[in-house]
Design a protein around this motif. Structure first.
Motif, PDB file in Angstrom:
ATOM      1  N   THR A  25       6.386   1.737  -7.116  1.00  0.00           N
ATOM      2  CA  THR A  25       6.049   2.155  -5.759  1.00  0.00           C
ATOM      3  C   THR A  25       5.071   3.310  -5.867  1.00  0.00           C
ATOM      4  OG1 THR A  25       8.221   1.487  -4.947  1.00  0.00           O
ATOM      5  CG2 THR A  25       6.980   3.047  -3.589  1.00  0.00           C
ATOM      6  N   ARG A  26       3.976   3.176  -5.166  1.00  0.00           N
ATOM      7  CA  ARG A  26       2.922   4.196  -5.197  1.00  0.00           C
ATOM      8  C   ARG A  26       2.566   4.583  -3.770  1.00  0.00           C
ATOM      9  NH1 ARG A  26       0.071   3.558 -10.359  1.00  0.00           N
ATOM     10  NH2 ARG A  26       1.298   2.103 -11.602  1.00  0.00           N
ATOM     11  N   MET A  27       2.279   5.865  -3.571  1.00  0.00           N
ATOM     12  CA  MET A  27       1.965   6.373  -2.242  1.00  0.00           C
ATOM     13  C   MET A  27       0.919   7.470  -2.367  1.00  0.00           C
ATOM     14  SD  MET A  27       2.559   9.006   0.167  1.00  0.00           S
ATOM     15  CE  MET A  27       3.944   9.951  -0.362  1.00  0.00           C
ATOM     16  N   ALA A  28       0.024   7.517  -1.402  1.00  0.00           N
ATOM     17  CA  ALA A  28      -0.978   8.584  -1.363  1.00  0.00           C
ATOM     18  C   ALA A  28      -1.195   9.011   0.082  1.00  0.00           C
ATOM     19  CB  ALA A  28      -2.296   8.117  -1.978  1.00  0.00           C
ATOM     20  N   VAL A  29      -1.474  10.298   0.252  1.00  0.00           N
ATOM     21  CA  VAL A  29      -1.815  10.859   1.556  1.00  0.00           C
ATOM     22  C   VAL A  29      -3.129  11.615   1.407  1.00  0.00           C
ATOM     23  CG1 VAL A  29      -1.126  12.433   3.415  1.00  0.00           C
ATOM     24  CG2 VAL A  29       0.625  11.139   2.173  1.00  0.00           C
ATOM     25  N   LYS A  83       2.039  -0.382   3.406  1.00  0.00           N
ATOM     26  CA  LYS A  83       2.069   0.545   4.537  1.00  0.00           C
ATOM     27  C   LYS A  83       0.741   1.274   4.624  1.00  0.00           C
ATOM     28  CE  LYS A  83       3.940   5.001   6.006  1.00  0.00           C
ATOM     29  NZ  LYS A  83       4.202   4.898   7.383  1.00  0.00           N
ATOM     30  N   SER A  84       0.252   1.410   5.839  1.00  0.00           N
ATOM     31  CA  SER A  84      -0.950   2.198   6.086  1.00  0.00           C
ATOM     32  C   SER A  84      -0.806   2.813   7.472  1.00  0.00           C
ATOM     33  CB  SER A  84      -2.199   1.318   6.027  1.00  0.00           C
ATOM     34  OG  SER A  84      -3.353   2.070   6.334  1.00  0.00           O
ATOM     35  N   SER A  85      -0.949   4.120   7.549  1.00  0.00           N
ATOM     36  CA  SER A  85      -0.873   4.779   8.853  1.00  0.00           C
ATOM     37  C   SER A  85      -1.906   5.890   8.936  1.00  0.00           C
ATOM     38  CB  SER A  85       0.535   5.339   9.105  1.00  0.00           C
ATOM     39  OG  SER A  85       0.835   6.360   8.177  1.00  0.00           O
ATOM     40  N   VAL A 103      -0.838   5.810   2.662  1.00  0.00           N
ATOM     41  CA  VAL A 103      -0.894   4.434   2.161  1.00  0.00           C
ATOM     42  C   VAL A 103       0.198   4.257   1.119  1.00  0.00           C
ATOM     43  CG1 VAL A 103      -2.326   2.657   1.076  1.00  0.00           C
ATOM     44  CG2 VAL A 103      -3.391   4.389   2.528  1.00  0.00           C
ATOM     45  N   LYS A 104       0.852   3.099   1.169  1.00  0.00           N
ATOM     46  CA  LYS A 104       1.936   2.800   0.240  1.00  0.00           C
ATOM     47  C   LYS A 104       1.771   1.380  -0.296  1.00  0.00           C
ATOM     48  CE  LYS A 104       6.736   4.238   0.398  1.00  0.00           C
ATOM     49  NZ  LYS A 104       7.924   4.348   1.242  1.00  0.00           N
ATOM     50  N   ILE A 105       2.206   1.184  -1.546  1.00  0.00           N
ATOM     51  CA  ILE A 105       2.107  -0.117  -2.200  1.00  0.00           C
ATOM     52  C   ILE A 105       3.174  -0.226  -3.284  1.00  0.00           C
ATOM     53  CG2 ILE A 105       0.453   0.707  -3.909  1.00  0.00           C
ATOM     54  CD1 ILE A 105      -0.911  -1.991  -3.844  1.00  0.00           C
TER      55      ILE A 105
END
Length: 161
Positions: A25-29, A83-85, A103-105
């Motif tokens: 699981t990877r996430m960036a802001v 996810k993208s917001s 963003v999440k993947i």
């Protein structure tokens, strides 16, 4: 060349091979700010911009951009985004709008470029929709705020330049 490189042993540009990387699981802001005048802030808040709902359209544009990053940035992997917001913070005292893109993947490569692309396009959309009021807007402070997942350590922006 050793490690993750965009060049092969002959110096040719290549997409990084992530075949052997573990899916996590990877996430960036990412965030950025557009500075404008009070008339623009007031018009956005009162929904008086002739082109329509500025923040609503900018949110959709940013999310669409996230999904198109591999078409815009050479060597980026096409990703199945989970996810993208896009969120906005309006500061009436400083006459600015901050955009945040998350963003999440679940995948083998990070989503920093997707988050940065999303925030840029959201801010450019605000500019485009408001330029008839005043073209003297400034887009600035675009940066990665945080990233999680993958082999490298978590990252948090500390403001250092």
């Amino acid at each position: 060349m050793q490690g993750f490189s965009h060049f092969d042993d002959s110096g040719n540009a290549v997409m990084v091979d992530v075949t052997e990387k573990k899916s996590t699981t990877r996430m960036a802001v990412a965030e950025g700010t557009i500075f404008c005048n009070k008339a623009i802030i007031d018009a956005i808040l009162q929904k008086n911009i002739k082109k329509g709902d500025v923040l609503g359209v900018a949110r959709i544009a940013g999310i669409m951009a996230v999904k198109q990053t591999a078409h815009l940035i050479p060597m980026c992997h096409p990703l199945l985004i989970s996810k993208s917001s896009i969120d906005f913070e309006i500061n009436e005292e400083k006459n600015c709008i901050k955009a945040l893109c998350t963003v999440k993947i679940e995948g083998k490569t990070g989503v920093e470029m997707e988050a940065l692309t999303g925030v840029n396009i959201a801010l450019l959309t605000i500019y485009d929709m408001c330029k008839a009021v005043d073209k003297r807007m400034l887009i600035s402070d675009i940066h990665l705020v945080e990233k999680h997942g993958g082999k490298s350590a978590d990252f948090y922006f500390d403001g250092a330049k």
